[in-house]
Motif scaffolding. Structure first.
Motif, PDB file in Angstrom:
ATOM      1  N   PHE A  76      15.195  40.165  -3.544  1.00 16.54           N
ATOM      2  CA  PHE A  76      15.793  41.257  -2.768  1.00 16.54           C
ATOM      3  C   PHE A  76      16.840  40.676  -1.843  1.00 16.54           C
ATOM      4  O   PHE A  76      16.586  39.741  -1.104  1.00 16.54           O
ATOM      5  CB  PHE A  76      14.692  41.964  -1.976  1.00 16.54           C
ATOM      6  CG  PHE A  76      15.161  43.086  -1.111  1.00 16.54           C
ATOM      7  CD1 PHE A  76      14.971  43.040   0.251  1.00 16.54           C
ATOM      8  CD2 PHE A  76      15.768  44.195  -1.659  1.00 16.54           C
ATOM      9  CE1 PHE A  76      15.376  44.079   1.062  1.00 16.54           C
ATOM     10  CE2 PHE A  76      16.182  45.244  -0.861  1.00 16.54           C
ATOM     11  CZ  PHE A  76      15.983  45.188   0.509  1.00 16.54           C
ATOM     12  N   THR A  77      18.026  41.237  -1.864  1.00 17.68           N
ATOM     13  CA  THR A  77      19.103  40.677  -1.050  1.00 17.68           C
ATOM     14  C   THR A  77      18.954  41.011   0.426  1.00 17.68           C
ATOM     15  O   THR A  77      19.582  40.386   1.261  1.00 17.68           O
ATOM     16  CB  THR A  77      20.462  41.209  -1.526  1.00 17.68           C
ATOM     17  OG1 THR A  77      20.496  42.608  -1.292  1.00 17.68           O
ATOM     18  CG2 THR A  77      20.669  40.933  -3.000  1.00 17.68           C
ATOM     19  N   GLY A  78      18.153  41.985   0.730  1.00 19.00           N
ATOM     20  CA  GLY A  78      17.983  42.377   2.129  1.00 19.00           C
ATOM     21  C   GLY A  78      18.922  43.474   2.558  1.00 19.00           C
ATOM     22  O   GLY A  78      18.725  44.095   3.585  1.00 19.00           O
ATOM     23  N   GLU A  79      19.944  43.721   1.769  1.00 15.23           N
ATOM     24  CA  GLU A  79      20.917  44.704   2.208  1.00 15.23           C
ATOM     25  C   GLU A  79      20.563  46.058   1.619  1.00 15.23           C
ATOM     26  O   GLU A  79      20.920  46.393   0.491  1.00 15.23           O
ATOM     27  CB  GLU A  79      22.326  44.273   1.774  1.00 15.23           C
ATOM     28  CG  GLU A  79      22.712  42.973   2.428  1.00 15.23           C
ATOM     29  CD  GLU A  79      24.132  43.006   2.951  1.00 15.23           C
ATOM     30  OE1 GLU A  79      24.828  42.002   2.752  1.00 15.23           O
ATOM     31  OE2 GLU A  79      24.528  44.022   3.544  1.00 15.23           O
TER      32      GLU A  79
END
Lengths: 113, 118
Positions: free
Chosen positions: B103-106
């Motif tokens: 998961f990129t977090g964005e």
């Protein structure tokens, strides 16, 4: 039940001060902790923290995660009036590949000129 | 810069009416979400959607709610027979997470649709 608790709920400081916002959590299937800034409407992404002890920095903002004690802090140095916002902490939980964010109540930060 | 867009920005409806909130996620994103925020309260997860089906839903997301991707771009939240307590800001979000991968977090949020039920 998954819980994310932020403190303080509200903070008023003068421009130039340094602030520390706290976030503690009790969740199952922890994956990451994220910080968002919410000014008028949509939360905007600040940081994602996955590993303990590694500080993330972006300008005057920095954040660190402690996975042993289950908390994170967000520091803002030399605060400016534009930092006034609600700061949201959220924990990313992953269940069998399905991910969701559980948010805290937020800390309302007000910077007085 | 690509963004998540939501319509309407504000809707006022009578109790018992049905409302549809619309969202256009970022075009290459695969994961879609609805969150809501009752005034003065925290942002709450409602539902996540991937590959044309619900991935996960919260206790809030009962039979009154449904989501749909009617075409390749829109993602809708339908609330049937609205109640006073449904009044809230509803946020759509999307991410480029691929299921099971990093998961990129964005998580990109739209500006929200404020629903007022009278």
């Amino acid at each position: 039940e998954d819980k994310v608790v932020q403190s303080p709920l509200s903070l008023v400081v003068h421009e130039g001060d340094t602030v520390t916002l706290n976030c503690s959590y009790e969740v199952t299937n922890f994956r990451s902790l994220l910080w968002y800034k919410q000014e008028k409407k949509a939360p905007t992404f600040l940081f994602m923290l996955t590993s303990s002890g590694i500080e993330k920095k972006s300008g005057r903002l920095s954040s660190i995660l402690d996975k042993k004690e289950l908390f994170s802090i967000l520091n803002i140095t030399a605060t400016q009036t534009g930092d006034s916002a609600i700061y949201l902490c959220a924990v990313l939980i992953s269940n069998f590949g399905n991910e969701k964010l559980t948010f805290g109540t937020g800390t309302r930060l007000t910077i007085i000129p | 810069e690509p963004e998540v867009t939501q319509t309407p920005s504000h809707q006022v409806t009578q109790m018992g009416q049905e409302v549809i909130l619309r969202c256009v996620p970022i075009s290459n994103h695969l994961y879609f979400y609805w969150y809501r925020q009752i005034l003065g309260q925290k942002v709450e997860f409602l539902v996540s959607f991937y590959n044309n089906e619900i991935s996960e839903k919260s206790e809030i997301f009962d039979d009154q709610f449904s989501v749909e991707r009617p075409d390749g771009s829109n993602f809708t939240l339908k609330i049937r027979s609205t109640k006073l307590e449904d009044s809230a800001m509803y946020f759509c979000a999307s991410s480029e997470t691929l299921r099971g991968l990093r998961f990129t977090g964005e998580l990109f949020f739209g500006e929200g649709s404020r629903l007022t039920v009278l």
